[in-house]
Design a protein around this motif. Structure first.
Motif, PDB file in Angstrom:
ATOM      1  N   MET A  69      83.215  46.617 -10.062  1.00 16.65           N
ATOM      2  CA  MET A  69      83.376  47.676 -10.961  1.00 16.65           C
ATOM      3  C   MET A  69      84.605  47.534 -11.615  1.00 16.65           C
ATOM      4  SD  MET A  69      82.310  51.560 -10.982  1.00 16.65           S
ATOM      5  CE  MET A  69      81.049  51.349  -9.882  1.00 16.65           C
ATOM      6  N   LEU A  70      84.606  47.413 -13.083  1.00 18.50           N
ATOM      7  CA  LEU A  70      86.047  47.363 -13.820  1.00 18.50           C
ATOM      8  C   LEU A  70      86.309  48.774 -14.389  1.00 18.50           C
ATOM      9  CD1 LEU A  70      84.868  44.499 -16.061  1.00 18.50           C
ATOM     10  CD2 LEU A  70      86.636  44.412 -14.177  1.00 18.50           C
ATOM     11  N   THR A  71      87.658  48.935 -14.427  1.00 15.76           N
ATOM     12  CA  THR A  71      88.181  50.254 -14.739  1.00 15.76           C
ATOM     13  C   THR A  71      88.156  49.984 -16.514  1.00 15.76           C
ATOM     14  OG1 THR A  71      90.240  49.246 -15.013  1.00 15.76           O
ATOM     15  CG2 THR A  71      89.848  50.439 -13.109  1.00 15.76           C
ATOM     16  N   GLN A  72      88.560  50.959 -17.250  1.00 15.81           N
ATOM     17  CA  GLN A  72      88.499  51.183 -18.514  1.00 15.81           C
ATOM     18  C   GLN A  72      89.793  50.015 -19.153  1.00 15.81           C
ATOM     19  OE1 GLN A  72      86.163  52.730 -19.079  1.00 15.81           O
ATOM     20  NE2 GLN A  72      86.497  54.978 -19.883  1.00 15.81           N
ATOM     21  N   VAL A  73      90.731  49.846 -18.253  1.00 17.47           N
ATOM     22  CA  VAL A  73      91.553  48.816 -18.689  1.00 17.47           C
ATOM     23  C   VAL A  73      91.019  47.339 -18.379  1.00 17.47           C
ATOM     24  CG1 VAL A  73      93.975  47.973 -17.894  1.00 17.47           C
ATOM     25  CG2 VAL A  73      93.658  50.359 -18.075  1.00 17.47           C
ATOM     26  N   GLY A  74      90.640  47.243 -17.282  1.00 16.29           N
ATOM     27  CA  GLY A  74      89.797  45.976 -16.780  1.00 16.29           C
ATOM     28  C   GLY A  74      88.647  45.555 -17.979  1.00 16.29           C
ATOM     29  N   SER A  75      87.839  46.428 -18.507  1.00 23.81           N
ATOM     30  CA  SER A  75      87.054  46.327 -19.385  1.00 23.81           C
ATOM     31  C   SER A  75      87.594  45.864 -20.787  1.00 23.81           C
ATOM     32  CB  SER A  75      86.082  47.566 -19.635  1.00 23.81           C
ATOM     33  OG  SER A  75      85.532  47.962 -18.434  1.00 23.81           O
ATOM     34  N   GLN A  76      88.668  46.415 -20.958  1.00 28.40           N
ATOM     35  CA  GLN A  76      89.407  45.932 -22.522  1.00 28.40           C
ATOM     36  C   GLN A  76      89.886  44.759 -22.417  1.00 28.40           C
ATOM     37  OE1 GLN A  76      89.084  47.600 -25.570  1.00 28.40           O
ATOM     38  NE2 GLN A  76      90.124  45.563 -26.037  1.00 28.40           N
TER      39      GLN A  76
END
Length: 401
Positions: free
Chosen positions: A374-381
């Motif tokens: 599961m990605l964080t918001q930072v990882g998603s960006q």
């Protein structure tokens, strides 16, 4: 008797006339609904989740809408001359109920692409298979390919996006044998064929009745209450964490003899999606699914995770056993082996391939990952930033045709 016969004939004629008028009225309502307010034959379920997730890189609340095909939808922006439709098919890393659509990497991608192409709206339909969604039917890739053979045509995508890898490594059953005919012989999922289902396929009124029945269903509402309970997902993740900690660590990779390499099935899956995309007249983009598993930081970072995955390896003595904790270095090595082979195939097939399981894209740490998938918001960006140029090129190609 003559009088009675006359009365009966009169009533019969009036009944027929009323029946005709009712049918005409229903037909007019149906026509109006089809033209001015059509709704999908599939029921959409809306949830609002509240979980204390800011310490783990996510918002504390999220809205999650999914239909009975298990599809999440992101509509294209209004007032655009054209719309490009993306169908994103992937494994568990794309199944993100704790993120709003526009917070996911694919939602952020749509927003970025609409900035780059101000006259073009980007619609995205996502189908992601969480681990164990259908036990016994294979990895996420095989499950989703079968799903796509059933539903992809009606979604009419312009670009098919394929994101798999982790389930294809971790969900390989004991004694696995590669079947070179599996992908080619996959049949579409059976469609419901009751009278109600047939009515829903042709009637807007029937669709609205089905939605209404779903809204008052005690089973649906009980599940909604459960999932929307404060911190339901966080508590569940903690439970999975406690199970993970009881499992035996296994540094030995599963034995692989001749005809037992699941990488071959992964490549067949890519070919299967490519063949499907061509039949639909769509382009294809393949991405290597990212994971936190790592040969250097793996042990330290996995120890901090909220909900790590484990290798499902039941034994003869314990057929329902939950498995073992795999060596993060082995998982990373397997993923990279798959993706290297996938990139070689993609180059020959003229399919863009982006390996997201790279440190220069997503450093293996909890800044980018909530758990091992599961990605964080930072990882998603960061994923959005990496894949945006590839998608922009695909859209330019689509608009030029």
């Amino acid at each position: 008797m003559a009088l009675l016969s006359t009365i009966m004939n009169a009533l019969l004629r009036k009944g027929i006339l009323v029946g005709i008028l009712v049918l005409v009225l229903i037909g007019m309502v149906e026509l109006g609904l089809w033209v001015f307010a059509p709704v999908s034959r599939y029921v959409t379920y809306d949830f609002n989740f509240k979980n204390t997730m800011k310490p783990y890189g996510l918002a504390n609340s999220s809205s999650f809408s999914v239909d009975t095909r298990e599809v999440r939808h992101r509509a294209a922006s209004d007032d655009r001359d054209k719309t490009v439709r993306l169908l994103v098919l992937g494994g568990e890393s794309n199944y993100q109920p704790l993120q709003d659509v526009d917070d996911t990497w694919w939602g952020r991608l749509a927003i970025e692409l609409e900035k780059q192409f101000p006259d073009t709206g980007v619609q995205i339909d996502l189908k992601a298979s969480p681990a164990g969604a259908r036990p016994g039917t294979g990895s996420s890739m095989i499950q989703t390919l079968q799903w796509a053979k059933t539903y992809a045509g009606e979604l009419n995508p312009d670009i098919v996006v394929v994101v798999f890898g982790v389930s294809e490594v971790l969900d390989v059953p004991p004694g696995y044998q590669y079947d070179p005919t599996l992908v080619a012989t996959l049949s579409p999922l059976p469609r419901p064929s009751s009278i109600k289902d047939k009515a829903v396929s042709i009637s807007q009124i029937a669709r609205r009745l089905r939605t209404w029945r779903a809204s008052i269903s005690s089973e649906v509402n009980e599940r909604k209450v459960l999932l929307e309970t404060q911190n339901h997902f966080r508590i569940n993740m903690g439970h999975q964490r406690s199970v993970y900690e009881t499992l035996r660590f296994d540094a030995n990779p599963p034995p692989r003899g001749e005809g037992q390499d699941p990488k071959l099935e992964y490549l067949d899956g890519l070919r299967g999606f490519h063949s499907l995309a061509k039949r639909l007249g769509a382009e294809m983009i393949a991405l290597g699914e990212p994971s936190l598993h790592d040969d250097i930081l793996g042990f330290a970072e996995m120890a901090r995770l909220k909900r790590p995955r484990w290798l499902k390896r039941p034994t003869v003595q314990d057929p329902e056993g939950s498995g073992v904790r795999p060596d993060p270095a082995w998982v990373e090595s397997e993923l990279n082996r798959y993706y290297e082979a996938g990139a070689k195939w993609a180059a020959k097939a003229d399919v863009p391939f982006v390996n997201l399981n790279r440190d220069d894209v997503l450093p293996k740490n909890v800044e980018n990952f909530v758990d091992d998938l599961m990605l964080t918001q930072v990882g998603s960006q960061r994923v959005t930033d990496e894949v945006s140029p590839v998608f922009a090129s695909a859209i330019k190609k689509f608009l030029a045709n």
